[in-house]
Write a protein that holds these residues in place. Sequence first.
Motif, PDB file in Angstrom:
ATOM      1  N   SER A 182       5.387   2.469   0.166  1.00 56.36           N
ATOM      2  CA  SER A 182       4.121   2.336   0.884  1.00 56.36           C
ATOM      3  C   SER A 182       2.966   2.943   0.090  1.00 56.36           C
ATOM      4  O   SER A 182       1.892   2.337  -0.038  1.00 56.36           O
ATOM      5  CB  SER A 182       4.224   3.002   2.255  1.00 56.36           C
ATOM      6  OG  SER A 182       3.042   2.821   3.001  1.00 56.36           O
ATOM      7  N   LYS A 183       3.176   4.122  -0.473  1.00 53.73           N
ATOM      8  CA  LYS A 183       2.109   4.791  -1.218  1.00 53.73           C
ATOM      9  C   LYS A 183       1.724   4.017  -2.472  1.00 53.73           C
ATOM     10  O   LYS A 183       0.538   3.855  -2.770  1.00 53.73           O
ATOM     11  CB  LYS A 183       2.550   6.205  -1.592  1.00 53.73           C
ATOM     12  CG  LYS A 183       2.607   7.176  -0.423  1.00 53.73           C
ATOM     13  CD  LYS A 183       3.073   8.554  -0.873  1.00 53.73           C
ATOM     14  CE  LYS A 183       3.139   9.522   0.292  1.00 53.73           C
ATOM     15  NZ  LYS A 183       3.648  10.858  -0.131  1.00 53.73           N
ATOM     16  N   HIS A 184       2.723   3.531  -3.218  1.00 56.10           N
ATOM     17  CA  HIS A 184       2.435   2.885  -4.500  1.00 56.10           C
ATOM     18  C   HIS A 184       2.025   1.426  -4.345  1.00 56.10           C
ATOM     19  O   HIS A 184       1.213   0.922  -5.129  1.00 56.10           O
ATOM     20  CB  HIS A 184       3.643   2.994  -5.422  1.00 56.10           C
ATOM     21  CG  HIS A 184       3.939   4.393  -5.865  1.00 56.10           C
ATOM     22  ND1 HIS A 184       3.113   5.109  -6.694  1.00 56.10           N
ATOM     23  CD2 HIS A 184       4.966   5.232  -5.573  1.00 56.10           C
ATOM     24  CE1 HIS A 184       3.615   6.313  -6.912  1.00 56.10           C
ATOM     25  NE2 HIS A 184       4.740   6.411  -6.236  1.00 56.10           N
ATOM     26  N   PRO A 240       0.107   6.233   3.200  1.00 57.39           N
ATOM     27  CA  PRO A 240       1.388   6.758   3.667  1.00 57.39           C
ATOM     28  C   PRO A 240       1.982   5.851   4.739  1.00 57.39           C
ATOM     29  O   PRO A 240       1.265   5.172   5.471  1.00 57.39           O
ATOM     30  CB  PRO A 240       1.017   8.136   4.254  1.00 57.39           C
ATOM     31  CG  PRO A 240      -0.330   8.446   3.701  1.00 57.39           C
ATOM     32  CD  PRO A 240      -1.009   7.141   3.490  1.00 57.39           C
ATOM     33  N   GLY A 299      15.584   3.674   2.033  1.00 55.89           N
ATOM     34  CA  GLY A 299      14.666   2.844   1.275  1.00 55.89           C
ATOM     35  C   GLY A 299      15.298   1.549   0.801  1.00 55.89           C
ATOM     36  O   GLY A 299      16.241   1.037   1.411  1.00 55.89           O
ATOM     37  N   HIS A 315      11.499   0.153 -10.819  1.00 51.46           N
ATOM     38  CA  HIS A 315      12.605   1.088 -10.577  1.00 51.46           C
ATOM     39  C   HIS A 315      13.895   0.297 -10.312  1.00 51.46           C
ATOM     40  O   HIS A 315      14.700   0.690  -9.468  1.00 51.46           O
ATOM     41  CB  HIS A 315      12.288   1.998  -9.390  1.00 51.46           C
ATOM     42  CG  HIS A 315      11.049   2.825  -9.576  1.00 51.46           C
ATOM     43  ND1 HIS A 315       9.788   2.358  -9.265  1.00 51.46           N
ATOM     44  CD2 HIS A 315      10.881   4.090 -10.045  1.00 51.46           C
ATOM     45  CE1 HIS A 315       8.904   3.290  -9.537  1.00 51.46           C
ATOM     46  NE2 HIS A 315       9.530   4.358 -10.004  1.00 51.46           N
ATOM     47  N   VAL A 327      14.435   3.315  -3.920  1.00 56.11           N
ATOM     48  CA  VAL A 327      13.052   3.769  -3.757  1.00 56.11           C
ATOM     49  C   VAL A 327      12.796   3.964  -2.269  1.00 56.11           C
ATOM     50  O   VAL A 327      13.052   3.061  -1.465  1.00 56.11           O
ATOM     51  CB  VAL A 327      12.049   2.737  -4.327  1.00 56.11           C
ATOM     52  CG1 VAL A 327      10.633   3.308  -4.282  1.00 56.11           C
ATOM     53  CG2 VAL A 327      12.427   2.357  -5.757  1.00 56.11           C
ATOM     54  N   SER A 328      12.312   5.127  -1.893  1.00 55.92           N
ATOM     55  CA  SER A 328      12.081   5.406  -0.477  1.00 55.92           C
ATOM     56  C   SER A 328      10.954   4.536   0.064  1.00 55.92           C
ATOM     57  O   SER A 328      10.041   4.133  -0.673  1.00 55.92           O
ATOM     58  CB  SER A 328      11.732   6.884  -0.269  1.00 55.92           C
ATOM     59  OG  SER A 328      10.428   7.165  -0.745  1.00 55.92           O
ATOM     60  N   LYS A 329      10.993   4.256   1.369  1.00 53.03           N
ATOM     61  CA  LYS A 329       9.941   3.464   1.992  1.00 53.03           C
ATOM     62  C   LYS A 329       8.602   4.186   1.892  1.00 53.03           C
ATOM     63  O   LYS A 329       7.558   3.528   1.752  1.00 53.03           O
ATOM     64  CB  LYS A 329      10.290   3.179   3.458  1.00 53.03           C
ATOM     65  CG  LYS A 329      11.422   2.190   3.629  1.00 53.03           C
ATOM     66  CD  LYS A 329      11.745   1.937   5.086  1.00 53.03           C
ATOM     67  CE  LYS A 329      10.612   1.279   5.820  1.00 53.03           C
ATOM     68  NZ  LYS A 329      10.963   0.919   7.199  1.00 53.03           N
ATOM     69  N   GLN A 330       8.617   5.506   1.930  1.00 48.18           N
ATOM     70  CA  GLN A 330       7.377   6.258   1.809  1.00 48.18           C
ATOM     71  C   GLN A 330       6.748   6.035   0.437  1.00 48.18           C
ATOM     72  O   GLN A 330       5.525   5.821   0.321  1.00 48.18           O
ATOM     73  CB  GLN A 330       7.635   7.739   2.044  1.00 48.18           C
ATOM     74  CG  GLN A 330       6.378   8.578   2.179  1.00 48.18           C
ATOM     75  CD  GLN A 330       5.547   8.224   3.395  1.00 48.18           C
ATOM     76  OE1 GLN A 330       4.491   7.616   3.263  1.00 48.18           O
ATOM     77  NE2 GLN A 330       6.026   8.580   4.574  1.00 48.18           N
ATOM     78  N   ASP A 331       7.572   6.076  -0.622  1.00 45.83           N
ATOM     79  CA  ASP A 331       7.054   5.847  -1.972  1.00 45.83           C
ATOM     80  C   ASP A 331       6.597   4.403  -2.149  1.00 45.83           C
ATOM     81  O   ASP A 331       5.582   4.141  -2.805  1.00 45.83           O
ATOM     82  CB  ASP A 331       8.121   6.177  -3.018  1.00 45.83           C
ATOM     83  CG  ASP A 331       8.305   7.678  -3.213  1.00 45.83           C
ATOM     84  OD1 ASP A 331       7.404   8.435  -2.806  1.00 45.83           O
ATOM     85  OD2 ASP A 331       9.345   8.089  -3.754  1.00 45.83           O
ATOM     86  N   VAL A 339       6.796  -2.594  -7.451  1.00 48.55           N
ATOM     87  CA  VAL A 339       7.305  -1.220  -7.326  1.00 48.55           C
ATOM     88  C   VAL A 339       8.816  -1.196  -7.503  1.00 48.55           C
ATOM     89  O   VAL A 339       9.376  -0.368  -8.232  1.00 48.55           O
ATOM     90  CB  VAL A 339       6.907  -0.607  -5.965  1.00 48.55           C
ATOM     91  CG1 VAL A 339       7.618   0.735  -5.758  1.00 48.55           C
ATOM     92  CG2 VAL A 339       5.404  -0.417  -5.888  1.00 48.55           C
TER      93      VAL A 339
END
Length: 229
Positions: free
Chosen positions: A179-181, A186, A222, A168, A173-177, A164
Amino acid sequence: MTKVLLIDDDVDLTTLLQEYLAEEGFEVTATSDGRAAIAQAAANSIDIIVLDIMMPDMNGIDVLQRIRRLSQVPVLMLTAKGDDVDRIAGLNLGADDYVSKPCSPGELVARLKAILRRSGSASAATPQDSLRAGELIMHPGTRTADWRGRPLELTGTEFSLLEVLARHAGQLVSKQDISKHALGRPLTPFDRRIDVHLSSIRQKLGMREDGQSWIQSVRGHGYQLLQDR
Protein backbone atom coordinates in the motif's frame (compact mmCIF):
# COMPACT_ATOMS: atom_id res chain seq x y z
CA MET A 1 -3.78 21.10 -18.32
CA THR A 2 -5.00 17.76 -17.04
CA LYS A 3 -8.46 17.07 -18.46
CA VAL A 4 -10.99 15.67 -16.00
CA LEU A 5 -14.38 14.27 -16.97
CA LEU A 6 -16.82 14.51 -14.06
CA ILE A 7 -19.84 12.22 -14.41
CA ASP A 8 -22.48 12.96 -11.77
CA ASP A 9 -26.12 14.08 -11.70
CA ASP A 10 -25.76 15.99 -8.42
CA VAL A 11 -25.77 19.57 -9.71
CA ASP A 12 -24.63 21.22 -6.47
CA LEU A 13 -21.75 18.81 -5.93
CA THR A 14 -20.72 19.00 -9.57
CA THR A 15 -20.58 22.81 -9.45
CA LEU A 16 -18.53 22.73 -6.25
CA LEU A 17 -16.07 20.17 -7.61
CA GLN A 18 -15.74 21.98 -10.96
CA GLU A 19 -14.78 25.22 -9.22
CA TYR A 20 -12.33 23.54 -6.86
CA LEU A 21 -10.69 21.45 -9.57
CA ALA A 22 -10.33 24.51 -11.81
CA GLU A 23 -8.55 26.35 -8.98
CA GLU A 24 -6.19 23.36 -8.70
CA GLY A 25 -5.27 23.64 -12.37
CA PHE A 26 -7.54 20.99 -13.89
CA GLU A 27 -9.65 21.45 -16.99
CA VAL A 28 -13.07 20.02 -16.10
CA THR A 29 -15.94 18.81 -18.24
CA ALA A 30 -19.09 17.73 -16.42
CA THR A 31 -21.94 15.55 -17.62
CA SER A 32 -24.72 13.41 -16.21
CA ASP A 33 -25.03 11.48 -19.48
CA GLY A 34 -23.28 8.12 -19.23
CA ARG A 35 -23.37 7.49 -22.97
CA ALA A 36 -21.73 10.83 -23.72
CA ALA A 37 -19.04 10.01 -21.18
CA ILE A 38 -18.36 6.67 -22.86
CA ALA A 39 -17.92 8.42 -26.20
CA GLN A 40 -15.43 10.88 -24.72
CA ALA A 41 -13.45 8.07 -23.14
CA ALA A 42 -13.33 6.23 -26.47
CA ALA A 43 -12.03 9.36 -28.19
CA ASN A 44 -9.11 9.58 -25.73
CA SER A 45 -9.94 13.25 -25.14
CA ILE A 46 -9.60 13.13 -21.35
CA ASP A 47 -6.89 12.21 -18.83
CA ILE A 48 -8.98 10.95 -15.89
CA ILE A 49 -12.64 10.31 -15.03
CA VAL A 50 -14.55 10.93 -11.80
CA LEU A 51 -17.58 8.65 -11.97
CA ASP A 52 -20.57 8.57 -9.63
CA ILE A 53 -22.04 5.10 -9.14
CA MET A 54 -25.64 6.23 -8.54
CA MET A 55 -26.97 7.88 -11.69
CA PRO A 56 -30.27 7.74 -13.58
CA ASP A 57 -30.70 5.90 -16.90
CA MET A 58 -27.27 4.24 -16.99
CA ASN A 59 -25.63 3.62 -13.61
CA GLY A 60 -21.95 4.09 -12.95
CA ILE A 61 -21.14 0.37 -12.96
CA ASP A 62 -22.57 0.00 -16.48
CA VAL A 63 -20.72 3.12 -17.64
CA LEU A 64 -17.44 1.83 -16.20
CA GLN A 65 -17.90 -1.56 -17.84
CA ARG A 66 -18.42 0.06 -21.24
CA ILE A 67 -15.48 2.43 -20.76
CA ARG A 68 -13.12 -0.43 -19.90
CA ARG A 69 -13.97 -2.15 -23.18
CA LEU A 70 -12.71 0.92 -25.01
CA SER A 71 -10.08 2.62 -22.88
CA GLN A 72 -7.68 2.28 -19.95
CA VAL A 73 -8.20 5.91 -18.88
CA PRO A 74 -7.90 6.18 -15.07
CA VAL A 75 -11.25 6.16 -13.25
CA LEU A 76 -12.01 7.35 -9.71
CA MET A 77 -15.41 6.24 -8.44
CA LEU A 78 -17.71 8.19 -6.15
CA THR A 79 -19.61 5.70 -3.98
CA ALA A 80 -22.15 5.81 -1.19
CA LYS A 81 -20.55 5.53 2.24
CA GLY A 82 -20.45 1.91 3.37
CA ASP A 83 -21.53 0.48 0.00
CA ASP A 84 -18.91 -2.25 -0.28
CA VAL A 85 -20.76 -4.11 -3.04
CA ASP A 86 -20.49 -1.23 -5.52
CA ARG A 87 -16.90 -0.52 -4.52
CA ILE A 88 -15.77 -4.08 -5.09
CA ALA A 89 -17.74 -4.35 -8.34
CA GLY A 90 -16.12 -1.15 -9.60
CA LEU A 91 -12.60 -2.23 -8.64
CA ASN A 92 -13.17 -5.59 -10.32
CA LEU A 93 -14.16 -3.79 -13.50
CA GLY A 94 -10.94 -1.77 -13.51
CA ALA A 95 -11.61 1.39 -11.49
CA ASP A 96 -8.39 2.75 -10.02
CA ASP A 97 -9.74 3.98 -6.69
CA TYR A 98 -12.86 5.26 -4.96
CA VAL A 99 -13.94 8.06 -2.65
CA SER A 100 -17.01 7.81 -0.42
CA LYS A 101 -19.67 10.52 -0.66
CA PRO A 102 -19.95 12.97 0.89
CA CYS A 103 -16.32 13.81 0.26
CA SER A 104 -14.25 16.94 0.60
CA PRO A 105 -12.93 18.51 -2.62
CA GLY A 106 -9.45 18.40 -1.09
CA GLU A 107 -9.58 14.65 -0.62
CA LEU A 108 -10.85 14.19 -4.18
CA VAL A 109 -8.01 16.26 -5.62
CA ALA A 110 -5.44 14.35 -3.55
CA ARG A 111 -6.78 11.04 -4.84
CA LEU A 112 -6.83 12.29 -8.44
CA LYS A 113 -3.22 13.44 -8.21
CA ALA A 114 -2.15 10.12 -6.69
CA ILE A 115 -3.84 8.16 -9.50
CA LEU A 116 -2.26 10.40 -12.14
CA ARG A 117 1.19 9.90 -10.59
CA ARG A 118 0.69 6.13 -10.74
CA SER A 119 -0.73 6.04 -14.25
CA GLY A 120 1.18 8.86 -15.93
CA SER A 121 4.35 8.32 -17.94
CA ALA A 122 7.63 9.19 -16.32
CA SER A 123 10.04 11.48 -18.11
CA ALA A 124 12.46 9.53 -20.27
CA ALA A 125 12.52 5.78 -20.48
CA THR A 126 15.51 3.76 -21.66
CA PRO A 127 15.96 0.01 -22.11
CA GLN A 128 17.89 -0.04 -18.84
CA ASP A 129 14.75 1.14 -17.05
CA SER A 130 13.03 -2.19 -17.72
CA LEU A 131 12.26 -4.50 -14.81
CA ARG A 132 12.29 -8.24 -15.46
CA ALA A 133 10.83 -10.97 -13.28
CA GLY A 134 10.85 -14.23 -15.20
CA GLU A 135 8.63 -13.82 -18.27
CA LEU A 136 7.27 -10.53 -16.95
CA ILE A 137 8.93 -7.38 -18.29
CA MET A 138 7.80 -4.03 -16.92
CA HIS A 139 8.76 -0.62 -18.31
CA PRO A 140 8.21 1.95 -15.52
CA GLY A 141 9.15 4.84 -17.79
CA THR A 142 6.23 4.20 -20.13
CA ARG A 143 4.01 2.33 -17.65
CA THR A 144 3.72 -0.65 -19.99
CA ALA A 145 4.32 -4.35 -19.42
CA ASP A 146 4.83 -7.55 -21.40
CA TRP A 147 3.90 -11.02 -20.21
CA ARG A 148 5.25 -14.06 -22.04
CA GLY A 149 6.14 -11.93 -25.05
CA ARG A 150 2.76 -10.20 -25.36
CA PRO A 151 1.51 -6.82 -24.09
CA LEU A 152 -0.15 -7.02 -20.68
CA GLU A 153 -3.07 -4.61 -20.34
CA LEU A 154 -3.00 -3.08 -16.85
CA THR A 155 -4.70 -0.12 -15.26
CA GLY A 156 -2.43 2.43 -13.60
CA THR A 157 -3.10 1.03 -10.15
CA GLU A 158 -2.58 -2.55 -11.31
CA PHE A 159 0.77 -1.58 -12.83
CA SER A 160 1.92 0.01 -9.56
CA LEU A 161 0.91 -3.02 -7.50
CA LEU A 162 2.51 -5.52 -9.86
CA GLU A 163 5.69 -3.42 -10.05
CA VAL A 164 6.13 -3.64 -6.27
CA LEU A 165 5.75 -7.43 -6.36
CA ALA A 166 8.04 -7.75 -9.39
CA ARG A 167 10.80 -5.79 -7.62
CA HIS A 168 10.56 -8.37 -4.83
CA ALA A 169 9.82 -11.45 -6.96
CA GLY A 170 10.04 -14.63 -4.89
CA GLN A 171 9.68 -12.67 -1.64
CA LEU A 172 6.66 -12.11 0.57
CA VAL A 173 5.65 -8.43 0.62
CA SER A 174 3.32 -7.23 3.37
CA LYS A 175 0.06 -5.53 2.41
CA GLN A 176 1.18 -2.49 4.39
CA ASP A 177 4.36 -2.18 2.30
CA ILE A 178 2.43 -2.77 -0.92
CA SER A 179 0.00 0.00 0.00
CA LYS A 180 2.75 2.47 0.92
CA HIS A 181 4.90 1.85 -2.17
CA ALA A 182 2.17 1.32 -4.78
CA LEU A 183 -0.65 3.52 -3.54
CA GLY A 184 1.32 6.07 -1.56
CA ARG A 185 -0.68 5.73 1.65
CA PRO A 186 -0.85 3.46 4.70
CA LEU A 187 -3.28 0.56 4.62
CA THR A 188 -6.42 1.16 6.64
CA PRO A 189 -8.44 -1.53 8.44
CA PHE A 190 -10.94 -3.43 6.28
CA ASP A 191 -9.58 -1.85 3.07
CA ARG A 192 -9.84 -4.48 0.32
CA ARG A 193 -8.59 -2.40 -2.61
CA ILE A 194 -5.30 -4.26 -2.87
CA ASP A 195 -6.98 -7.68 -2.73
CA VAL A 196 -9.44 -6.78 -5.48
CA HIS A 197 -6.82 -5.27 -7.79
CA LEU A 198 -4.46 -8.24 -7.32
CA SER A 199 -7.32 -10.63 -8.07
CA SER A 200 -7.73 -8.86 -11.41
CA ILE A 201 -3.98 -9.10 -12.11
CA ARG A 202 -4.06 -12.84 -11.30
CA GLN A 203 -6.71 -13.37 -13.95
CA LYS A 204 -4.65 -11.50 -16.52
CA LEU A 205 -1.50 -13.53 -15.78
CA GLY A 206 -3.33 -16.87 -15.86
CA MET A 207 -2.21 -20.00 -14.06
CA ARG A 208 1.18 -21.67 -13.80
CA GLU A 209 1.75 -25.12 -15.25
CA ASP A 210 1.50 -26.57 -11.74
CA GLY A 211 -1.98 -25.08 -11.38
CA GLN A 212 -0.96 -22.36 -8.92
CA SER A 213 -1.58 -18.66 -9.33
CA TRP A 214 1.48 -16.56 -10.15
CA ILE A 215 0.57 -14.30 -7.24
CA GLN A 216 0.28 -16.13 -3.93
CA SER A 217 -1.35 -14.71 -0.82
CA VAL A 218 -0.37 -15.54 2.74
CA ARG A 219 -3.36 -14.77 4.91
CA GLY A 220 -2.68 -11.97 7.34
CA HIS A 221 0.79 -11.32 5.93
CA GLY A 222 0.90 -10.27 2.29
CA TYR A 223 1.52 -11.34 -1.29
CA GLN A 224 4.31 -12.91 -3.30
CA LEU A 225 4.99 -13.03 -7.04
CA LEU A 226 6.31 -16.54 -7.72
CA GLN A 227 9.47 -17.01 -9.73
CA ASP A 228 9.81 -19.38 -12.68
CA ARG A 229 10.76 -22.90 -11.78
